[in-house]
Write a protein that holds these residues in place. Structure first.
Motif, PDB file in Angstrom:
ATOM      1  N   LEU A   1       0.900  -1.180   0.059  1.00 27.30           N
ATOM      2  CA  LEU A   1      -0.041  -0.045  -0.040  1.00 27.30           C
ATOM      3  C   LEU A   1       0.858   1.292   0.129  1.00 27.30           C
ATOM      4  O   LEU A   1       1.941   1.395   0.939  1.00 27.30           O
ATOM      5  N   ILE A   2       0.801   2.039  -0.905  1.00 27.57           N
ATOM      6  CA  ILE A   2       1.510   3.181  -1.224  1.00 27.57           C
ATOM      7  C   ILE A   2       0.794   4.622  -0.478  1.00 27.57           C
ATOM      8  O   ILE A   2      -0.427   4.784  -0.773  1.00 27.57           O
ATOM      9  N   SER A   3       1.402   5.175   0.467  1.00 30.47           N
ATOM     10  CA  SER A   3       0.852   6.401   0.877  1.00 30.47           C
ATOM     11  C   SER A   3       1.901   7.603   0.527  1.00 30.47           C
ATOM     12  O   SER A   3       2.905   7.713   0.596  1.00 30.47           O
ATOM     13  N   ILE A   4       0.998   8.691   0.269  1.00 28.74           N
ATOM     14  CA  ILE A   4       1.629   9.867  -0.242  1.00 28.74           C
ATOM     15  C   ILE A   4       0.878  11.338   0.679  1.00 28.74           C
ATOM     16  O   ILE A   4      -0.395  10.866   0.983  1.00 28.74           O
TER      17      ILE A   4
ATOM     18  N   ASP B   1       0.784  20.607  -5.588  1.00 26.14           N
ATOM     19  CA  ASP B   1       0.382  19.570  -6.542  1.00 26.14           C
ATOM     20  C   ASP B   1       1.551  18.580  -6.630  1.00 26.14           C
ATOM     21  O   ASP B   1       1.679  17.855  -7.500  1.00 26.14           O
ATOM     22  N   GLU B   2       2.406  18.647  -5.622  1.00 31.79           N
ATOM     23  CA  GLU B   2       3.275  17.736  -5.623  1.00 31.79           C
ATOM     24  C   GLU B   2       3.378  16.931  -4.276  1.00 31.79           C
ATOM     25  O   GLU B   2       2.911  17.442  -3.498  1.00 31.79           O
ATOM     26  N   PRO B   3       3.838  15.570  -4.129  1.00 24.36           N
ATOM     27  CA  PRO B   3       4.493  14.813  -5.176  1.00 24.36           C
ATOM     28  C   PRO B   3       3.479  14.374  -6.284  1.00 24.36           C
ATOM     29  O   PRO B   3       1.848  13.994  -5.892  1.00 24.36           O
TER      30      PRO B   3
ATOM     31  N   CYS C   1     -11.782  23.042   7.807  1.00 19.29           N
ATOM     32  CA  CYS C   1     -11.568  23.106   9.123  1.00 19.29           C
ATOM     33  C   CYS C   1     -10.866  24.573   8.863  1.00 19.29           C
ATOM     34  O   CYS C   1      -9.437  24.547   8.549  1.00 19.29           O
ATOM     35  N   ARG C   2     -11.351  25.674   8.961  1.00 21.01           N
ATOM     36  CA  ARG C   2     -11.004  26.960   8.457  1.00 21.01           C
ATOM     37  C   ARG C   2      -9.671  27.225   9.642  1.00 21.01           C
ATOM     38  O   ARG C   2      -9.913  27.063  10.806  1.00 21.01           O
ATOM     39  N   GLY C   3      -8.607  27.951   9.198  1.00 25.67           N
ATOM     40  CA  GLY C   3      -7.723  28.600  10.183  1.00 25.67           C
ATOM     41  C   GLY C   3      -6.522  27.262  10.495  1.00 25.67           C
ATOM     42  O   GLY C   3      -5.861  27.544  11.157  1.00 25.67           O
ATOM     43  N   THR C   4      -6.896  25.954   9.752  1.00 29.35           N
ATOM     44  CA  THR C   4      -5.840  25.228  10.091  1.00 29.35           C
ATOM     45  C   THR C   4      -5.232  24.721   8.770  1.00 29.35           C
ATOM     46  O   THR C   4      -5.742  24.604   7.854  1.00 29.35           O
ATOM     47  N   TYR C   5      -3.920  24.693   8.810  1.00 39.65           N
ATOM     48  CA  TYR C   5      -3.086  24.394   7.454  1.00 39.65           C
ATOM     49  C   TYR C   5      -3.111  22.716   7.405  1.00 39.65           C
ATOM     50  O   TYR C   5      -2.943  21.698   8.014  1.00 39.65           O
ATOM     51  N   LYS C   6      -3.761  22.421   6.259  1.00 37.54           N
ATOM     52  CA  LYS C   6      -4.069  21.030   6.019  1.00 37.54           C
ATOM     53  C   LYS C   6      -3.285  20.483   4.983  1.00 37.54           C
ATOM     54  O   LYS C   6      -2.449  21.121   4.484  1.00 37.54           O
ATOM     55  N   TYR C   7      -3.405  19.152   4.726  1.00 37.12           N
ATOM     56  CA  TYR C   7      -2.789  18.387   3.837  1.00 37.12           C
ATOM     57  C   TYR C   7      -3.705  17.181   3.140  1.00 37.12           C
ATOM     58  O   TYR C   7      -4.760  16.594   3.868  1.00 37.12           O
ATOM     59  N   LEU C   8      -3.448  16.616   2.109  1.00 38.00           N
ATOM     60  CA  LEU C   8      -4.157  15.535   1.577  1.00 38.00           C
ATOM     61  C   LEU C   8      -3.291  14.113   1.376  1.00 38.00           C
ATOM     62  O   LEU C   8      -2.330  14.188   1.068  1.00 38.00           O
ATOM     63  N   HIS C   9      -3.725  13.338   2.303  1.00 39.48           N
ATOM     64  CA  HIS C   9      -3.056  11.993   2.322  1.00 39.48           C
ATOM     65  C   HIS C   9      -4.079  11.153   1.587  1.00 39.48           C
ATOM     66  O   HIS C   9      -5.266  10.632   1.642  1.00 39.48           O
TER      67      HIS C   9
END
Length: 812
Positions: free
Chosen positions: A715-718, A725-727, A797-805
Motif C-alpha cells: 500500500l503506497i501512501s503520499i 500539487d506535488e508529489p 477546518c478553517r484556520g488550520t493548515y491542511k494536507y491531502l493523504h
C-alpha cells in the motif's frame, strides 16, 4: 470483529518418510506419513492429528513428525559347523561372511549371505539359509612302497592308518602308521608322514662252514641258494653243501635252511692185497701193464669231460650244465676193474641232467585255479583275479627264474593276492545330508537323506554298488541323488484382493497381497510367508488368505464457520453438503465435497478441503468499521454499495432496492492482504451517488486467510501539503493506479508543519475520500492532484493548515 479459525501448518517432513503432501490441517484432521522405501514404523506412529490447546488459540500436530527406522535383517543365524555369528542385525545390501569352524570347510560361494529387501522395501531377509560347513578330511593315504593296498578312501583329523607290508617285506613299526592332521588354519587335512615304504626281508651272511671255503656273500634274498665249497682235501654229501634263504610263514623273517655245512677229511680206504695176490697175477698176465679206464664220455646236459683216462677206483664227478640238474648220486662214476682185474670200466653210464624247472606257481588269494604244473626258466605265468576281485596288474605276473648257479628255479613273486572290488564313497548328492560311508561292497545299497527343507522320490534316493560284466569295476547304480526344494504352492485368493501373481514360493519367501481397487487392509495382514514344519518336509503359508475391506472417507472435517458435520464416514462417490453458520455465506459450489479414491484405489479422501464460509459485514450509510484478521490476512470475497434489500439498515427512504454503485469491489479489495482495514459507507468513496434520496449500505464478505497462503499487499501512501500539487502519483509501466482511500484535513501535528507550525494544532479535521482524487487518478498510469479547498469539496477546518493523504496501489 471476525477471528480466523486456528489451523495447524504443515506437519513437517518426518525422518525417512516421503515428502508431506499438505501445507495445513484443520483441528481434528489426521495426516498419515508414508515411510521411504527400505524404512518402516509402527502404523500407530505414522499418524499425527491437528490438535488445539486448551485455550483454543494454538493448533499443533501431535505427536511430533513420524520417524521411520531402517528395515534391517536380524541375525543371520549360526550355520552348521561355523563360528558363532558376530552380528545381531544387517542393513539392506550388507553381506555377512560365515567362517567355518576349525576343521571344517565349504565352497566360498556358500559362505556369504546378503541382506535383501522385498520389492515393497518393507521386509529384509538374508539371501540364503545359514551356511553349512562339512568336515575337512584326508583323502586316501595312498599305497606305500611294497605295502598292501590302502583299505580306506578318506580319514578324519586325528585318525591313524597303519600300513601292512607285503609278504616278504618289513619296516620299523613306527614308520608304518600315518595320521590325518590339520594345518594350523584347520582348512587342509593331510597324512603325516608320507606313505610308508617296506624293504625286502633278506638273510644275512650264511656263515662259514667247517672245513669249507670262505663264504662269498653277505646277504641272500628269499629263495636264493648258496653252495658251500669244501676246502682242499675235504668232502661232504652234496645235499649238505646247499643252503636256501627261506621266509617264515608271516613273511617277516628270513633265515638259511641249514646250519653252515661241515666237510670231513678225504682218506684212503683199505690198501688192498699184497704180493702174489690174484691182482698181481692178473697184472703179470697182462704183461705188466696198468689197466685204466678211458674217458668216461660226455653225459647228457653236462659240462665237457675234463679227463681222458682214469686209474681203477678213481672217481669222476659230472657237472650239470647251467640250468640242468640231477641226483648227486648219479653224477659220480668210478673206474672199476672186472673180477679178473683185466678190464677197467666206469661204474655207470655217462650221467644225464634234466632241465631245472619251477613247480606249479601255487594258487593265489582270490584268484582263479592255476592252470600249469611247472614252468621253465624265463617263462611267465599271469594270475587271473576271481570275478569281483582285482589287483595291480604288475602283481599278477610271476616269472620262473634261476638262481645264480643255475641249480634252483623259483617263481619271482609269491602267489598273487586279489582284493575285493568295491565302490568308493558315493558322491554327495544335491541338497542331501553328508555321506556316512567311505565304501560299499557289490550288492550293498546306500540310502541318501534329503537335507532339511528338501525332498525327492524315494526311488531316486537309493543307489546300489554294482559290478560290471567283467567283475573288475564296481560303481554306484545311479548318479548322486538330487533333492528339490520343498515349496509352498500358490497362496489362495484373498477376499477383495488382486489375482495371485505366483504359482509357488520357497521357504522364507514372503508374498504380499494387493487389495483390489477401492479396498484396503492392515499391511501386517497382507503378507504371508512360506514356512516349513519342524521336520522340514512340508511347506505352507503362515496365514489364511488376506481379506480387504472397502476404502471409505472418514468424517469430513468441520468447515470454517459451518454447522457441525452430521456424518462419520462416506463411501467413494458420496457427496456431503456443508451448511454455513448464521451470518456467514459461501459460493454454493464450494459447499459440496465428494468422497474420492486416489488413482491406486488405496486412499479415500474428500474432494475439497473443508468448506469455509465468509464473514458478512454490513455498514449503514455514513458509518464506518474496521475489517480485522488477528491471526491472518483479509481476503475480500464480495462488496456491494447501494441497496438490494429493504430490511437491511432500516430507514424511511428505502423504496429503491435496485441500487448498486460500480467499482465497489475494486475499491474494497484494497483491504485484501491486510490484517486490519478501515472502511466507510460513503458515496464519496466510490464516485457518484448511485441512487440519490435512497438510504444505502455497504455489504462486504471476507475471510481471514493464513499469512503463508496470502502474501501481503503493498500500500503506497503520499501526503500533499495544502496549496501544492506535488508529489506526483505514478505507477510503473503496465500498471495503473487504484485509489484505496484519501483524507483531506489534518490528523497529526507533524505532517506538512514546517512552514506553518502555528496552524497545525487541530488534528480532528478530516474530509474522507474526496471525489476529486478518485475521478482524477483512478485507472491512470500517473496523475497530479492539487491540495486546494476549491477542488476537494471545501474547507473542512478553517484556520488550520491542511494536507491531502492518499493511500493507493499499483495494479496490473
Amino acid at each position: 470483529m471476525f477471528l480466523l479459525k486456528v489451523k495447524c501448518g504443515s506437519p513437517g517432513d518426518g525422518t525417512n518418510t516421503k515428502y508431506v503432501l499438505i501445507t495445513e490441517g484443520q483441528p481434528g484432521e489426521a495426516y498419515k506419513y508414508i515411510c521411504n522405501h527400505g524404512f518402516t514404523a509402527d502404523p500407530n506412529d505414522l499418524t499425527v492429528v491437528c490438535e488445539l490447546n486448551d485455550e483454543g488459540t494454538i493448533a499443533s500436530w501431535s505427536p511430533t513428525p513420524s520417524s521411520c527406522s531402517e528395515v534391517k535383517c536380524g541375525s543371520p543365524g549360526d550355520g552348521t559347523n561355523t563360528e558363532s555369528v558376530s552380528i545381531t542385525e544387517g542393513q539392506a545390501g550388507e553381506a555377512y561372511n560365515y567362517t567355518c569352524s576349525h576343521g571344517f570347510t565349504s565352497d566360498p560361494n556358500n559362505l556369504t549371505v546378503v541382506c535383501q529387501l522385498n520389492d515393497e522395501g518393507t521386509i529384509a531377509s538374508w539371501s540364503l539359509t545359514p551356511s553349512s560347513c562339512s568336515e575337512v578330511k584326508c583323502g586316501s593315504p595312498g599305497d606305500g612302497t611294497n605295502t598292501k593296498y590302502a583299505l580306506i578312501t578318506e580319514g578324519q583329523p586325528g585318525e591313524a592308518y597303519k600300513y601292512i607290508c607285503n609278504h616278504g617285506f618289513t619296516a620299523d613299526p613306527n614308520d608304518l602308521t600315518v595320521v590325518c592332521e590339520l594345518n594350523d588354519e584347520g582348512t587342509i587335512a593331510s597324512w603325516s608322514p608320507t606313505p610308508s615304504s617296506c624293504s625286502e626281508v633278506k638273510c644275512g651272511s650264511p656263515g662259514d662252514g667247517t672245513n669249507t671255503e670262505s663264504v662269498s656273500i653277505t646277504e641272500g634274498q628269499a629263495g636264493e641258494a648258496y653252495n658251500y665249497t669244501c676246502s682242499h682235501g675235504f668232502t661232504s654229501d652234496p645235499n649238505n653243501l646247499t643252503v636256501v634263504c627261506q621266509l617264515n610263514d608271516e613273511g617277516t623273517i628270513a633265515s638259511w635252511s641249514l646250519t653252515p655245512s661241515s666237510c670231513s677229511e678225504v682218506t684212503c680206504g683199505s690198501p688192498g692185497d699184497g704180493t702174489n695176490t690174484s691182482l698181481f697175477q692178473s697184472l703179470k698176465d697182462n704183461l705188466g701193464k696198468q689197466v685204466k679206464c678211458s674217458s668216461p664220455g660226455n653225459g647228457t646236459n653236462t659240462e665237457s669231460i675234463s679227463i681222458t683216462e682214469a686209474s681203477p677206483r678213481e672217481a669222476y664227478n659230472y657237472t650239470c650244465s647251467h640250468g640242468f640238474t640231477s641226483d648227486p648220486n648219479n653224477l659220480t662214476v668210478v673206474c672199476q676193474l672186472n673180477a679178473e682185474g683185466t678190464i677197467a670200466s666206469w661204474s655207470l653210464t655217462p650221467s644225464s641232467c634234466s632241465e631245472v624247472k619251477c613247480g606249479s606257481p601255487g594258487n593265489g588269494t582270490n584268484t582263479e585255479s592255476v592252470l600249469i604244473t611247472e614252468g621253465q626258466p624265463g617263462e611267465a605265468y599271469k594270475y587271473t583275479c576271481n570275478h569281483g576281485f582285482t589287483s595291480d596288474p604288475n602283481n599278477l605276473t610271476v616269472v620262473c627264474q634261476l638262481n645264480a648257479e643255475g641249480t634252483i628255479a623259483s617263481w619271482s613273486l609269491t602267489p598273487s593276492s586279489c582284493s575285493e572290488v568295491k565302490c568308493g564313497s558315493p558322491r554327495n548328492g544335491m541338497n542331501t545330508e553328508s555321506i556316512s560311508i567311505t565304501e560299499g561292497n557289490p550288492g550293498e545299497a546306500y540310502n541318501y537323506t534329503c537335507s532339511h527343507g528338501f525332498t525327492s522320490d524315494p526311488n531316486n534316493l537309493t543307489v546300489v554298488c554294482e559290478l560290471n560284466d567283467e567283475g573288475t569295476i564296481a560303481s554306484w547304480s545311479l548318479t548322486p541323488s538330487t533333492c528339490s526344494e520343498i515349496k509352498c504352492g500358490s497362496p489362495e485368493y484373498g477376499t477383495n484382493t488382486e489375482s495371485i501373481s505366483i504359482t509357488e514360493a520357497s521357504p522364507g519367501e514372503a508374498y504380499n497381497y494387493t487389495c483390489s481397487h477401492g479396498f484396503t487392509s492392515d499391511p501386517n495382514n497382507l503378507t504371508v510367508v512360506c514356512e516349513l514344519n519342524d521336520e522340514g518336509t512340508i511347506a505352507s503359508w503362515s496365514l489364511t488368505p488376506s481379506s480387504c475391506s472397502k476404502v471409505k472417507c472418514g468424517s469430513p472435517e468441520n468447515g470454517t464457520n459451518t454447522e457441525s458435520v452430521l456424518i462419520t464416514e462416506g463411501s467413494p462417490g458420496e457427496a456431503y453438503n456443508y451448511t454455513c453458520n448464521h451470518g456467514f455465506t459461501s459460493d454454493p459450489n464450494n459447499l459440496t465435497v465428494v468422497c474420492q479414491l486416489n488413482a491406486e484405489g488405496t486412499i479415500a479422501s474428500w474432494s475439497l478441503t473443508p468448506s469455509s464460509c465468509s464473514v458478512v459485514v454490513t455498514i449503514c450509510e455514513g458509518s464506518k468499521t474496521v475489517l480485522n484478521c488477528t491471526n491472518g490476512r483479509i481476503n475480500i470475497g464480495s462488496a456491494l454499495y447501494g441497496r438490494t434489500e429493504a430490511d437491511v439498515c432500516p430507514h424511511d427512504k428505502v423504496s429503491n432496492t435496485n441500487c448498486m454503485a460500480a467499482g465497489v469491489f475494486d475499491t474494497i479489495s484494497c483491504c485484501t492482504g491486510l490484517s486490519q482495514c478501515a472502511v466507510t459507507a460513503s458515496s464519496s468513496l466510490f464516485g457518484d451517488d448511485p441512487c440519490p434520496g435512497t438510504y444505502k449500505y455497504l455489504q462486504i464478505t471476507y475471510t481471514c486467510e493464513p499469512e503463508d497462503d496470502l502474501p501481503p499487499q503493498t500500500l503506497i501512501s503520499i501526503d500533499i501539503c495544502e496549496g501544492k500539487d506535488e508529489p506526483r502519483i505514478t505507477c510503473s509501466a503496465g500498471q495503473t493506479i487504484s485509489i484505496c482511500s484519501s483524507i483531506y484535513g489534518r490528523s497529526d501535528t507533524t505532517t506538512c508543519a514546517k512552514t506553518r507550525p502555528a496552524t497545525t494544532s487541530n488534528v480532528d479535521c478530516m474530509s474522507l475520500n474526496p471525489l476529486y482524487v478518485r475521478t482524477t487518478c483512478q485507472g491512470e498510469q500517473s496523475c497530479t492532484v492539487n491540495a486546494v479547498n476549491s477542488v476537494l469539496g471545501g474547507d473542512p477546518c478553517r484556520g488550520t493548515y491542511k494536507y491531502l493523504h492518499i493511500d493507493y496501489r499499483c495494479v496490473a
